[in-house]
Design a protein around this motif. Sequence first.
Motif, mmCIF file in Angstrom:
data_model
loop_
_atom_site.group_PDB
_atom_site.id
_atom_site.type_symbol
_atom_site.label_atom_id
_atom_site.label_comp_id
_atom_site.label_asym_id
_atom_site.label_seq_id
_atom_site.Cartn_x
_atom_site.Cartn_y
_atom_site.Cartn_z
ATOM 1 N N MET A 3 0.221 7.661 10.829
ATOM 2 C CA MET A 3 -0.242 8.924 10.243
ATOM 3 C C MET A 3 -0.313 10.011 11.322
ATOM 4 S SD MET A 3 -2.736 9.881 7.266
ATOM 5 C CE MET A 3 -2.959 8.386 6.589
ATOM 6 N N GLN A 4 -0.833 9.647 12.487
ATOM 7 C CA GLN A 4 -0.931 10.617 13.583
ATOM 8 C C GLN A 4 0.456 11.108 13.997
ATOM 9 O OE1 GLN A 4 -3.849 11.937 14.567
ATOM 10 N NE2 GLN A 4 -2.455 13.397 15.514
ATOM 11 N N LYS A 5 1.383 10.189 14.071
ATOM 12 C CA LYS A 5 2.744 10.553 14.461
ATOM 13 C C LYS A 5 3.359 11.512 13.446
ATOM 14 C CE LYS A 5 6.292 8.313 17.140
ATOM 15 N NZ LYS A 5 5.920 9.145 18.245
ATOM 16 N N ILE A 6 3.073 11.292 12.197
ATOM 17 C CA ILE A 6 3.598 12.188 11.155
ATOM 18 C C ILE A 6 2.982 13.583 11.317
ATOM 19 C CG2 ILE A 6 3.656 12.622 8.666
ATOM 20 C CD1 ILE A 6 3.833 9.506 8.347
ATOM 21 N N GLY A 49 -3.910 19.850 1.210
ATOM 22 C CA GLY A 49 -4.282 18.746 0.334
ATOM 23 C C GLY A 49 -3.097 18.105 -0.374
ATOM 24 N N GLU A 50 -1.994 18.839 -0.502
ATOM 25 C CA GLU A 50 -0.789 18.272 -1.117
ATOM 26 C C GLU A 50 -0.166 17.247 -0.171
ATOM 27 O OE1 GLU A 50 2.590 20.404 -3.573
ATOM 28 O OE2 GLU A 50 1.677 21.765 -2.137
ATOM 29 N N SER A 51 0.434 16.216 -0.719
ATOM 30 C CA SER A 51 0.995 15.161 0.135
ATOM 31 C C SER A 51 2.316 15.600 0.774
ATOM 32 C CB SER A 51 1.223 13.891 -0.674
ATOM 33 O OG SER A 51 1.803 12.909 0.163
ATOM 34 N N LEU A 52 2.382 15.460 2.093
ATOM 35 C CA LEU A 52 3.622 15.739 2.824
ATOM 36 C C LEU A 52 4.547 14.527 2.776
ATOM 37 C CD1 LEU A 52 2.028 17.349 6.006
ATOM 38 C CD2 LEU A 52 3.400 18.548 4.292
ATOM 39 N N VAL A 53 3.920 13.370 2.931
ATOM 40 C CA VAL A 53 4.677 12.117 3.062
ATOM 41 C C VAL A 53 3.877 11.015 2.375
ATOM 42 C CG1 VAL A 53 5.539 10.392 4.723
ATOM 43 C CG2 VAL A 53 5.592 12.813 5.334
ATOM 44 N N THR A 54 4.575 10.075 1.730
ATOM 45 C CA THR A 54 3.914 8.862 1.248
ATOM 46 C C THR A 54 4.334 7.705 2.162
ATOM 47 O OG1 THR A 54 4.059 9.692 -1.013
ATOM 48 C CG2 THR A 54 3.508 7.358 -0.736
ATOM 49 N N ILE A 55 3.324 7.061 2.750
ATOM 50 C CA ILE A 55 3.592 5.907 3.613
ATOM 51 C C ILE A 55 3.607 4.649 2.741
ATOM 52 C CG2 ILE A 55 2.726 4.535 5.559
ATOM 53 C CD1 ILE A 55 1.241 7.046 6.550
ATOM 54 N N TYR A 82 0.831 -1.212 0.000
ATOM 55 C CA TYR A 82 0.000 0.000 0.000
ATOM 56 C C TYR A 82 0.861 1.256 0.000
ATOM 57 C CZ TYR A 82 -3.376 -3.442 1.596
ATOM 58 O OH TYR A 82 -4.165 -4.552 1.698
ATOM 59 N N LYS A 83 0.408 2.238 -0.773
ATOM 60 C CA LYS A 83 1.013 3.571 -0.715
ATOM 61 C C LYS A 83 -0.072 4.527 -0.267
ATOM 62 C CE LYS A 83 4.255 3.186 -4.524
ATOM 63 N NZ LYS A 83 4.645 3.791 -5.802
ATOM 64 N N ILE A 84 0.155 5.155 0.882
ATOM 65 C CA ILE A 84 -0.885 5.991 1.480
ATOM 66 C C ILE A 84 -0.334 7.409 1.657
ATOM 67 C CG2 ILE A 84 -2.376 6.267 3.508
ATOM 68 C CD1 ILE A 84 -1.749 3.056 3.797
ATOM 69 N N GLU A 85 -1.032 8.385 1.105
ATOM 70 C CA GLU A 85 -0.552 9.772 1.176
ATOM 71 C C GLU A 85 -0.977 10.426 2.495
ATOM 72 O OE1 GLU A 85 1.458 10.631 -1.125
ATOM 73 O OE2 GLU A 85 0.980 9.026 -2.559
ATOM 74 N N VAL A 86 -0.172 11.379 2.937
ATOM 75 C CA VAL A 86 -0.486 12.156 4.145
ATOM 76 C C VAL A 86 -0.655 13.611 3.709
ATOM 77 C CG1 VAL A 86 0.262 12.788 6.476
ATOM 78 C CG2 VAL A 86 0.961 10.574 5.502
ATOM 79 N N PRO A 87 -1.898 14.046 3.430
ATOM 80 C CA PRO A 87 -2.100 15.392 2.882
ATOM 81 C C PRO A 87 -1.944 16.485 3.932
ATOM 82 C CG PRO A 87 -4.211 14.245 3.103
ATOM 83 C CD PRO A 87 -3.158 13.274 3.532
ATOM 84 N N ALA A 88 -1.355 17.618 3.520
ATOM 85 C CA ALA A 88 -1.234 18.774 4.419
ATOM 86 C C ALA A 88 -2.630 19.297 4.735
ATOM 87 C CB ALA A 88 -0.401 19.856 3.749
ATOM 88 N N LYS A 89 -2.782 19.771 5.974
ATOM 89 C CA LYS A 89 -4.098 20.269 6.369
ATOM 90 C C LYS A 89 -4.237 21.769 6.121
ATOM 91 C CE LYS A 89 -4.858 16.651 9.803
ATOM 92 N NZ LYS A 89 -4.722 16.257 11.210
#
Length: 433
Positions: free
Chosen positions: A408-411, A391-397, A334-341
Amino acid sequence: MRMVDLIAKKRDGKELSKEEIDFIIQGYTKGEIPDYQVSAMAMAIYFQDMTPRERADLTMAMVNSGDTIDLSAIEGVKVDKHSTGGVGDTTTLVLAPLVAALDIPVAKMSGRGLGHTGGTIDKLEAIQGFHVEITEDEFVKLVNDSKIAVIGQTGNLTPADKKLYALRDVTATVNSIPLIASSIMSKKIAAGSDAIVLDVKTGAGAFMKTAEDARELASAMVSIGNQVGRKTMAVISDMSQPLGFAIGNSLEVKEAIDTLRGQGPKDLEELCLALGRQMVYLAGKAASLEEAEEKLREVIRSGKALEKFKEFLRNQGGDDSVVDHPEKLPTAAYKIEVPAKTDGVVAEIVADEIGTAAMLLGAGRATKESEIDLAVGLMLNKKVGDKVKAGESLVTIHANTENVDQVMQKIYDNIRIADHAEAPVLVHGIVTE
Ligand code: URA
Ligand code: CA
């Protein structure tokens, strides 16, 4: 000689002789001096410090407590690199082939170890077939023929340091410059290189949180190395945010390949060149650091560094086609994005906490028995100083499970977005004496 007198001497701020230091380290290694006396000595050193001469004597006493590696059968000046640890530090994977491409022998003994990701050996084992279980004879032959080889930790190196480090860990005496410097240098010296380049990290992800402390540790180690006849230099580098984009084993191999191609993250490339030029200079292959850097850039441009990496992989059973086909490396499901809030500029990416997030995915070992998942990890899409839109991705998990809420919370907890921020200075300084 009585240990109690030596403890009193150090407690009162006096200098221990070489014979006294040898007595302590030999007695402790053999089990003749008990933990409680060595604990008291460590605490006395913690408060009273050691002179440069005492530090060098302590280092050599620990070197002589066990086996040492004899690299004299390898031609040329053998240069080793050591990093005091950090997050996503892909430098060894880049530097080893990069420097070897300039005909400088890289005889690397490496470990697995605990941490946010695996050690250099774990990372290399992401490559199908690659192995480090070679004999010392094979190791020497490979370095002579190809200028590069990696072997797993062999022999009983610095047993005194193993015992003392474990004791310091439970007696609040880890954080002492003379004890850290002698611990690290004893292992490097026992491993046999002629010259040593140190990468001393500073910032959230490092042992030394401030640049001043890092400089002091760097000076202590450089002084020890030079006193005992190993040419030593240090770079003080930023570890407030992770290095490069990749944190994870396969991901870092891919990042190393990109960097050897001249297409890696800017900070990783800059640090590899800063360390590499010292290695080339100490090896006597350039008359100045500037010339050394130009030679490194040339082997990246010409593709020679990448060819050297392939040769190294083939020599140790690895599938060198991963260099041109990195999709053959273990890949997460899985590749999961972490979008900026929010919109803004990335102001902080707390290195050690982000490293822990990668470890939670399985990229590193929490205990010696943990299994590593070579495929998983994090890819940073933004670094400190970069603009970001909501909405832009900060990190891809990269994960092998869909349940990544905790990661995700830790990021989110450890990436701060503000109105203004600048990229940190990467190289804080160079220490040569
Ligand atoms: N790393 C070491 O190897 N030794 C220390 O004392 C601290 C960090
Ligand atoms: Ca990295």
